[in-house]
Scaffold this motif. Structure first.
Motif, short mmCIF file in Angstrom:
data_model
loop_
_atom_site.label_atom_id
_atom_site.label_comp_id
_atom_site.label_asym_id
_atom_site.label_seq_id
_atom_site.Cartn_x
_atom_site.Cartn_y
_atom_site.Cartn_z
N CYS A 12 0.84 -1.20 0.00
CA CYS A 12 0.00 0.00 0.00
C CYS A 12 0.87 1.24 0.00
O CYS A 12 2.10 1.16 0.05
N GLY A 13 0.23 2.39 -0.05
CA GLY A 13 0.94 3.64 -0.28
C GLY A 13 1.74 4.14 0.91
O GLY A 13 1.37 3.92 2.07
N ARG A 15 1.88 7.24 1.21
CA ARG A 15 1.09 8.44 1.48
C ARG A 15 -0.32 8.01 1.84
O ARG A 15 -0.69 6.86 1.61
N MET A 50 1.00 2.72 4.84
CA MET A 50 1.88 1.67 5.37
C MET A 50 1.92 1.74 6.90
O MET A 50 1.76 0.73 7.59
N LEU A 72 15.99 3.44 2.56
CA LEU A 72 14.69 4.07 2.80
C LEU A 72 14.39 4.28 4.28
O LEU A 72 13.33 4.79 4.63
N GLU A 76 11.14 6.74 4.56
CA GLU A 76 9.86 6.14 4.91
C GLU A 76 9.71 6.00 6.42
O GLU A 76 8.78 5.36 6.90
N MET A 91 16.14 -2.83 -2.57
CA MET A 91 14.72 -3.01 -2.86
C MET A 91 14.45 -4.45 -3.29
O MET A 91 13.41 -5.03 -2.97
N ARG A 94 14.36 -6.69 -0.36
CA ARG A 94 13.13 -6.41 0.39
C ARG A 94 11.95 -7.14 -0.22
O ARG A 94 11.20 -7.82 0.47
N LYS A 95 11.79 -7.00 -1.52
CA LYS A 95 10.64 -7.62 -2.16
C LYS A 95 10.74 -9.14 -2.12
O LYS A 95 9.73 -9.83 -1.95
N GLY A 110 -2.50 2.81 -3.32
CA GLY A 110 -1.12 3.29 -3.27
C GLY A 110 -0.71 3.90 -4.60
O GLY A 110 -1.52 4.03 -5.52
N GLY A 111 0.54 4.25 -4.66
CA GLY A 111 1.08 4.92 -5.84
C GLY A 111 2.00 4.04 -6.66
O GLY A 111 1.81 2.83 -6.73
N PHE A 112 3.03 4.65 -7.22
CA PHE A 112 3.88 3.94 -8.17
C PHE A 112 4.56 2.72 -7.53
O PHE A 112 4.70 1.67 -8.16
N GLY A 113 5.03 2.91 -6.28
CA GLY A 113 5.69 1.78 -5.61
C GLY A 113 4.74 0.61 -5.41
O GLY A 113 5.12 -0.55 -5.59
N THR A 114 3.50 0.94 -5.06
CA THR A 114 2.49 -0.11 -4.89
C THR A 114 2.21 -0.79 -6.23
O THR A 114 2.05 -2.02 -6.30
N ASP A 116 4.28 -1.12 -8.67
CA ASP A 116 5.42 -1.97 -8.98
C ASP A 116 5.32 -3.30 -8.23
O ASP A 116 5.50 -4.37 -8.81
N GLU A 117 5.01 -3.21 -6.95
CA GLU A 117 4.93 -4.43 -6.14
C GLU A 117 3.79 -5.32 -6.62
O GLU A 117 3.93 -6.55 -6.69
#
Ligand SMILES: Nc1ncnc2c1ncn2[C@@H]1O[C@H](COP(=O)(O)O)[C@@H](O)[C@H]1O
Length: 197
Positions: A12-13, A15, A50, A72, A76, A91, A94-95, A110-114, A116-117
């Motif tokens: 999730c985001g 933000r 998050m 991060l 974060e 990263m 982490r993933k 969420g945004g771009f990171g979400t 991607d995941e």
């Protein structure tokens, strides 16, 4: 079935997004997993949705593992109030760790990171690197453009309907928790939960 789903990774985001419903959903997911005795795995941050999902899980008596790359830690704001904090070197690790430790994946707003995941976990499933359930939790229809993109790939002949069926869309957190807890057990069992990576 719930014996199979002992840990859920929530993407999730970092933000909060523009709608209160996003934060409410993150809190409901964290609390719901905790009440169901399911371990929460997430990105380890204190910020945005998050942080909200982790705080809610801890407040409801749950256990939480946060997995954050060292670069991060500051951006974060690494969460120090969770059960276990894992600091990774990249990263990618982490993933990899989030993937390996989870029995299922829930994607919240969420945004771009979400994104991607979400796409990585879907494509790994498409490549048969795993068979773990993936739920897009379409709170307030936030994921409509992403879902349309998946559907368009099928319509354009770039993905198979079978690949599209590897990810399931649920409308809200109660539906996600019901699926995870086994209300729709046969579907979750059919999807399997065995990592082969
Ligand atoms: N490129 C990225 N790959 C994987 N994860 C990423 C990437 N960019 C950011 N992230 C992480 O995803 C979550 C949520 O990010 P949002 O952009 O706020 O959705 C966060 O932990 C990022 O570190």
């Amino acid at each position: 079935m719930s014996a199979q789903i002992a840990a859920v990774a929530v993407f999730c985001g970092s933000r909060f997004g523009n709608l209160p419903a996003y934060r409410e959903a993150a809190e409901a997911m964290g609390a719901g997993l905790a009440r169901a005795g399911i371990h929460l795995i997430y990105g380890g941050g204190y910020v945005g949705l998050m942080g909200a999902v982790a705080d809610a899980a801890i407040a409801a008596g749950g256990t939480v593992t946060g997995i954050i790359p060292e670069f991060l830690e500051a951006r974060e704001v690494m969460h120090r109030g969770i059960t276990t904090l894992v600091v990774t070197t990249s990263m990618h690790t982490r993933k990899q760790r989030m993937f390996a430790d989870a029995d299922a994946f829930a994607i919240l707003p969420g945004g771009f990171g979400t994104f991607d995941e979400m796409m990585e976990i879907i494509t790994w499933k498409q490549l048969q690197l795993h068979a773990k359930p993936i739920l897009i939790v379409n709170v307030a229809n936030w994921a409509a453009p992403a879902i349309a993109m998946l559907d368009a790939a099928v319509a354009q002949g770039f993905a198979s309907p079978e690949a599209r069926a590897l990810v399931r869309v649920v409308p809200d957190v109660p539906a996600a928790l019901a699926a995870i807890a086994g209300t729709e057990r046969s579907t979750m069992e059919k999807e399997g939960s065995v990592a082969r990576l």
